[in-house]
Design a protein around this motif. Structure first.
Motif, short mmCIF file in Angstrom:
data_model
loop_
_atom_site.label_atom_id
_atom_site.label_comp_id
_atom_site.label_asym_id
_atom_site.label_seq_id
_atom_site.Cartn_x
_atom_site.Cartn_y
_atom_site.Cartn_z
N ARG A 245 43.28 49.12 39.86
CA ARG A 245 42.91 48.39 41.03
C ARG A 245 42.00 49.11 42.23
O ARG A 245 42.28 50.18 42.40
CB ARG A 245 44.53 47.87 41.82
CG ARG A 245 45.32 47.26 40.76
CD ARG A 245 46.55 47.16 41.35
NE ARG A 245 47.62 46.40 40.42
CZ ARG A 245 47.75 45.11 40.32
NH1 ARG A 245 47.07 44.34 41.13
NH2 ARG A 245 48.70 44.62 39.30
N ARG B 134 38.99 37.26 39.51
CA ARG B 134 39.09 37.71 38.10
C ARG B 134 39.07 39.38 37.79
O ARG B 134 38.50 39.81 38.49
CB ARG B 134 38.19 36.95 37.31
CG ARG B 134 36.66 37.50 37.72
CD ARG B 134 35.62 36.82 36.71
NE ARG B 134 35.56 35.32 37.06
CZ ARG B 134 34.83 34.58 36.08
NH1 ARG B 134 34.21 35.14 35.02
NH2 ARG B 134 34.90 33.04 36.28
N ASP B 135 39.70 39.40 36.68
CA ASP B 135 39.65 40.99 36.15
C ASP B 135 38.24 41.14 35.60
O ASP B 135 37.96 40.26 34.77
CB ASP B 135 40.80 41.16 35.13
CG ASP B 135 42.15 41.16 35.88
OD1 ASP B 135 42.21 41.02 37.07
OD2 ASP B 135 42.95 41.57 35.09
N ARG C 258 40.27 47.39 32.16
CA ARG C 258 40.33 46.34 32.95
C ARG C 258 40.33 46.87 34.39
O ARG C 258 41.01 47.79 34.95
CB ARG C 258 41.62 45.54 32.77
CG ARG C 258 41.41 44.57 31.54
CD ARG C 258 42.71 43.54 31.38
NE ARG C 258 43.66 44.41 31.41
CZ ARG C 258 44.84 44.10 32.28
NH1 ARG C 258 44.66 43.25 33.22
NH2 ARG C 258 46.07 45.05 32.18
N VAL C 259 39.30 46.04 35.19
CA VAL C 259 39.26 46.37 36.94
C VAL C 259 39.26 45.11 37.72
O VAL C 259 38.70 44.16 37.18
CB VAL C 259 37.91 47.07 37.13
CG1 VAL C 259 37.67 47.20 38.45
CG2 VAL C 259 37.64 48.13 36.23
N ARG C 260 40.28 45.43 38.50
CA ARG C 260 40.75 44.27 39.66
C ARG C 260 40.30 45.01 41.13
O ARG C 260 40.74 45.62 41.60
CB ARG C 260 42.08 43.83 39.53
CG ARG C 260 42.47 42.49 40.52
CD ARG C 260 44.01 42.19 40.31
NE ARG C 260 44.07 41.92 38.90
CZ ARG C 260 45.27 41.94 38.26
NH1 ARG C 260 46.51 42.01 39.04
NH2 ARG C 260 45.48 41.63 37.12
N PHE C 261 39.24 43.93 41.63
CA PHE C 261 38.91 44.38 42.98
C PHE C 261 39.86 43.41 43.99
O PHE C 261 40.28 42.44 43.68
CB PHE C 261 37.49 43.78 43.25
CG PHE C 261 36.52 44.62 42.66
CD1 PHE C 261 36.32 45.97 43.15
CD2 PHE C 261 35.77 44.24 41.62
CE1 PHE C 261 35.24 46.83 42.49
CE2 PHE C 261 34.76 44.85 41.03
CZ PHE C 261 34.57 46.21 41.61
N GLU C 262 40.50 44.23 44.84
CA GLU C 262 41.46 43.55 45.82
C GLU C 262 41.00 43.55 47.37
O GLU C 262 40.50 45.02 47.68
CB GLU C 262 42.62 44.28 45.72
CG GLU C 262 43.21 44.00 44.28
CD GLU C 262 44.79 44.56 43.95
OE1 GLU C 262 45.12 45.41 45.00
OE2 GLU C 262 45.43 44.26 43.17
N LEU D 291 44.81 49.02 33.81
CA LEU D 291 44.31 48.18 34.87
C LEU D 291 44.11 49.29 35.93
O LEU D 291 44.98 49.83 36.30
CB LEU D 291 45.01 47.01 35.22
CG LEU D 291 44.80 46.30 36.48
CD1 LEU D 291 43.61 45.52 36.27
CD2 LEU D 291 46.00 45.43 36.92
N HIS E 13 34.77 37.45 43.96
CA HIS E 13 34.63 38.57 43.43
C HIS E 13 36.17 39.08 43.07
O HIS E 13 36.27 40.35 42.43
CB HIS E 13 34.01 39.78 44.53
CG HIS E 13 33.69 40.94 43.90
ND1 HIS E 13 34.14 42.15 44.33
CD2 HIS E 13 32.69 41.32 42.96
CE1 HIS E 13 33.67 43.06 43.94
NE2 HIS E 13 32.74 42.68 43.11
N THR E 14 37.14 38.87 43.74
CA THR E 14 38.51 39.41 43.76
C THR E 14 39.34 38.44 42.74
O THR E 14 40.35 38.58 42.51
CB THR E 14 39.28 39.46 44.92
OG1 THR E 14 39.28 38.37 45.60
CG2 THR E 14 38.70 40.49 45.84
#
Length: 207
Positions: free
Chosen positions: A86, A117-118, A201-205, A84, A114-115
């Motif tokens: 972040r 979901r992965d 997997r990419v997660r925008f925070e 993942l 946009h933030t």
């Protein structure tokens, strides 16, 4: 189907992004002799192998494609290949207001979608380190700008169609800008130079 691609390549038609990811993982776990480059795409994997025995390589690819089509690649499922990543984002992009208007949402709702979901790296292209991130909330599926910008700053976080992306370097671009990140997603002095690989997997925070 496997067909020739230039003098040194074979193009494997996988038919699905998930199968491309599994075949990519299988090839990297047990790279056939002579293979110097593996390039997964939405429904294909390009294998470049100068000087390899093409018949033997084709047979190996047919076997691996069969494995990729029926199960995980050595226990690695699509979306888990690279862990993942972040990405902290300052949501002040030039197109945030227009994205909100076109999607029928408020700017805060756009950020929440946009933030919320992965996403998963589908493939890399357009420029070194430019990852097409799949799984974007359908509410944010919007067309590219009618007139692309002549220069988009590195680190810009954007959406276009069913994808999101981070611009790894300054370049022209027609994606809609939601914000910016300080995370470097392309660094030629690093190993690897990009945190992205197909299946990551990419997660925008929100920063």
């Amino acid at each position: 189907m496997i067909r020739g691609a230039g003098e040194h390549g074979l193009l494997v038609e996988t038919g699905a992004l998930e199968v491309s990811h599994r075949l990519d993982a299988l090839l990297r776990a047990d790279r056939p002799d002579g293979v110097v480059e593996i390039v997964p795409g939405p429904e294909t994997v390009l294998v470049v192998a100068p000087g390899a025995d093409r018949g033997r390589l084709r047979a190996a690819l047919e076997r691996l494609l069969g494995e990729a089509g029926i199960g995980d690649a050595g226990g690695v499922a699509a979306g888990d290949a690279g862990g993942l990543v972040r990405i902290p984002v300052v949501y002040d992009g030039e197109d945030l207001a227009s994205v909100a208007e076109l999607s029928g949402l408020s700017p805060e709702e756009v950020v929440a979608r946009h933030t919320g979901r992965d996403l998963v790296v589908g493939w890399l292209g357009f420029a070194p380190g430019f990852a097409y991130l799949t799984g974007l909330d359908p509410a944010l599926h919007l067309p590219r700008l009618g007139t692309p910008r002549t220069s988009v700053p590195a680190g810009s976080v954007a959406v276009a169609g069913p994808y999101s992306a981070v611009y790894p370097s300054a370049s022209p671009g027609g994606w809609r800008l939601l914000g910016r990140t300080s995370l470097r997603v392309w660094d030629v002095t690093a190993e690897p130079p990009s945190p992205f690989r197909p299946g990551t997997r990419v997660r925008f925070e929100r920063a």
